[in-house]
Design an enzyme around this catalytic site. Structure first.
Site, PDB file in Angstrom:
ATOM      1  N   THR A   1       0.804  -1.213   0.000  1.00  0.00           N
ATOM      2  CA  THR A   1       0.000   0.000   0.000  1.00  0.00           C
ATOM      3  C   THR A   1       0.839   1.266   0.000  1.00  0.00           C
ATOM      4  O   THR A   1       1.835   1.337   0.694  1.00  0.00           O
ATOM      5  CB  THR A   1      -0.874   0.065   1.289  1.00  0.00           C
TER       6      THR A   1
ATOM      7  N   ARG B   1     -11.523 -10.658  -2.215  1.00  0.00           N
ATOM      8  CA  ARG B   1     -10.870 -10.184  -0.999  1.00  0.00           C
ATOM      9  C   ARG B   1     -10.735  -8.663  -1.012  1.00  0.00           C
ATOM     10  O   ARG B   1     -10.331  -8.060  -2.002  1.00  0.00           O
ATOM     11  CB  ARG B   1      -9.483 -10.809  -0.906  1.00  0.00           C
ATOM     12  N   VAL B   2     -11.103  -8.045   0.092  1.00  0.00           N
ATOM     13  CA  VAL B   2     -10.866  -6.619   0.284  1.00  0.00           C
ATOM     14  C   VAL B   2      -9.925  -6.487   1.466  1.00  0.00           C
ATOM     15  O   VAL B   2     -10.170  -7.061   2.530  1.00  0.00           O
ATOM     16  CB  VAL B   2     -12.188  -5.870   0.561  1.00  0.00           C
ATOM     17  N   GLY B   3      -8.843  -5.761   1.282  1.00  0.00           N
ATOM     18  CA  GLY B   3      -7.864  -5.596   2.350  1.00  0.00           C
ATOM     19  C   GLY B   3      -8.171  -4.396   3.209  1.00  0.00           C
ATOM     20  O   GLY B   3      -9.289  -3.873   3.228  1.00  0.00           O
TER      21      GLY B   3
ATOM     22  N   GLY C   1       1.065  -3.133   5.355  1.00  0.00           N
ATOM     23  CA  GLY C   1       1.435  -4.452   5.873  1.00  0.00           C
ATOM     24  C   GLY C   1       0.363  -5.481   5.604  1.00  0.00           C
ATOM     25  O   GLY C   1      -0.369  -5.377   4.615  1.00  0.00           O
TER      26      GLY C   1
ATOM     27  N   GLY D   1      -2.728  -6.578   5.625  1.00  0.00           N
ATOM     28  CA  GLY D   1      -4.015  -5.928   5.828  1.00  0.00           C
ATOM     29  C   GLY D   1      -5.079  -6.833   6.409  1.00  0.00           C
ATOM     30  O   GLY D   1      -5.945  -6.378   7.148  1.00  0.00           O
TER      31      GLY D   1
END
Ligand SMILES: *[C@@H]1O[C@H](CO)[C@@H](O)[C@H](O)[C@H]1NC(C)=O
Ligand SMILES: *[C@@H]1O[C@H](CO)[C@@H](O)[C@H](O)[C@H]1NC(C)=O
Ligand SMILES: *[C@@H]1O[C@H](CO)[C@@H](O)[C@H](O)[C@H]1NC(C)=O
Length: 359
Positions: free
Chosen positions: A224, A252-254, A276, A278
């Site tokens: 990120t 997947r959503v971080g 990092g 997430g």
């Protein structure tokens, strides 16, 4: 800032010019505006944000320009299009922007076919009453509001990475307690047998038990850009952009578009950006924690360390970091499991400076 606001401000300043010399000297000691802070040595992103904010743009505009520069440069291959293929080989974008004046947030998650993550997030903030749009709906909204698309976000590199991974029996991956354990799906739940937890995989074979770390988030999978900007008015904004974790399960959503996790800002206190693992970090809202700890009077660096250690107590193997800035423009970072670097530009610096934080 609108031109009329500027001229009012200028004439007000002129009135108090004799007083200003003293005030300025005092401000110089404790307040450093504008300031741009970003995770990692994403130098061009910081310069892009700096150019904006130094030229009088708002913190939100500067954050958008800075993160957007990273998307165009495909920082580390983990921001913007063309990186981090999921199990299907596709690239998806997560992004967020938050205005610390109004506490407005715009975010997009698992967005396909549109490469401009932070601009899409900004459009959600400016042109809807929602906070977070996901999936196909996010893409459709972004395109309808004028962003280019639909387009294919894959690149030769991401497709190569994906085909190598397929050849390697789809290892490593984010599945746990499934069969087949070491081949591509379709997967089914498996109770007993193989166990995967906290990034450590333990597998039994004739030779005994082998244990190795999954290199899913590491020095070359930074995950990120998370950026905080304080503009000349002292207003704070934060933003993030990422194409997520490589070989993630589709859907997947971080932490990237989760407010309070990857970023948080409140003009009254300060701002924070995180990076990092997430999937773990979003369970702790580390950036909300940092800002709230500072609000309660905790010192900047201690607030950052405290947020990280709350996670480390439960997940000793997690990899992550936060960088925090207070409303006076001071900054500090804290990390766990890796050496973290963040970049800063403020009026005392000729160019971006990189700070290193040890775990
Ligand atoms: C700075 O702002 C001025 C006035 O709005 C504009 O003309 C100029 O192009 C800007 N410079 C940069 C580098 O953005
Ligand atoms: C993008 O292009 C690649 C290479 O041509 C192709 O394999 C892939 O299916 C495309 N992805 C989407 C989502 O259309
Ligand atoms: C910010 O600066 C002001 C004015 O010098 C000072 O009173 C205050 O303690 C500073 N705040 C922080 C969080 O350092």
């Amino acid at each position: 800032m609108a031109r009329s606001d500027l001229s009012i401000l200028l004439s007000t300043l002129l009135l108090f010019l004799p007083l200003l010399t003293v005030a300025e000297a005092e401000l110089g000691k404790s307040e450093k505006f504008p300031v741009v802070v970003s995770t990692w040595p994403f130098l061009e992103a910081v310069r892009a944000a700096w150019r904006e904010v130094d030229n009088g743009s708002s913190a939100v505009e500067a954050v958008v320009e800075g993160c957007s520069a990273c998307e165009e440069l495909r920082c580390d291959g983990t921001v913007g299009p063309g990186g981090s293929p999921d199990e299907n080989g596709e690239t998806m974008i997560d992004a967020l922007v938050m205005d610390g004046v109004t506490m407005e947030v715009g975010a997009v998650a698992a967005m396909r076919y549109v490469k401009d993550g932070i601009r899409a997030a900004w459009l959600v903030m400016k042109h809807s009453q929602h906070t977070l749009l996901a999936g196909e709906g996010a893409s459709a909204f972004a395109i309808s509001m004028g962003l280019p698309g639909p387009m294919n976000l894959s690149s030769p590199e991401s497709l190569k990475k994906w085909s190598d991974w397929k050849e390697n029996q789809c290892q490593p991956n984010f599945r746990k307690n499934v069969v087949p354990a070491n081949n591509c799906g379709p997967y089914k739940p498996n109770n007993g047998g193989m166990d995967v937890s906290g990034g450590i995989r333990t597998e039994s074979c004739e030779m005994g038990t082998i244990e190795y770390k999954l290199p899913l988030v590491g020095p070359h999978n930074h995950d990120t850009i998370s950026m905080a900007v304080i503009d000349k008015m002292g207003h704070i904004a934060v933003g993030t952009s990422t194409n997520g974790a490589t070989f993630k399960i589709p859907g997947r959503v971080g932490d990237g578009p989760i407010v309070g996790s990857s970023a948080y800002a409140d003009d009254e206190v300060g701002g924070c950006g995180a990076t990092g693992d997430g999937d773990i970090m979003m369970r702790f809202l580390p950036c909300y924690q940092v800002v709230e700890s500072m609000r309660q009077g905790m010192k900047l660096e201690q607030a950052a360390k405290d947020a990280i250690s709350r996670i480390a107590r439960k997940f000793p193997d997690f990899v992550g970091a936060v960088v925090a800035v207070d409303k006076n423009g001071s900054h500090a970072g804290a990390c766990h499991g890796w050496t973290f670097q963040y970049s800063v530009q403020d009026p005392e610096m000729d160019d971006v400076q990189v700070f290193t934080v040890l775990p």
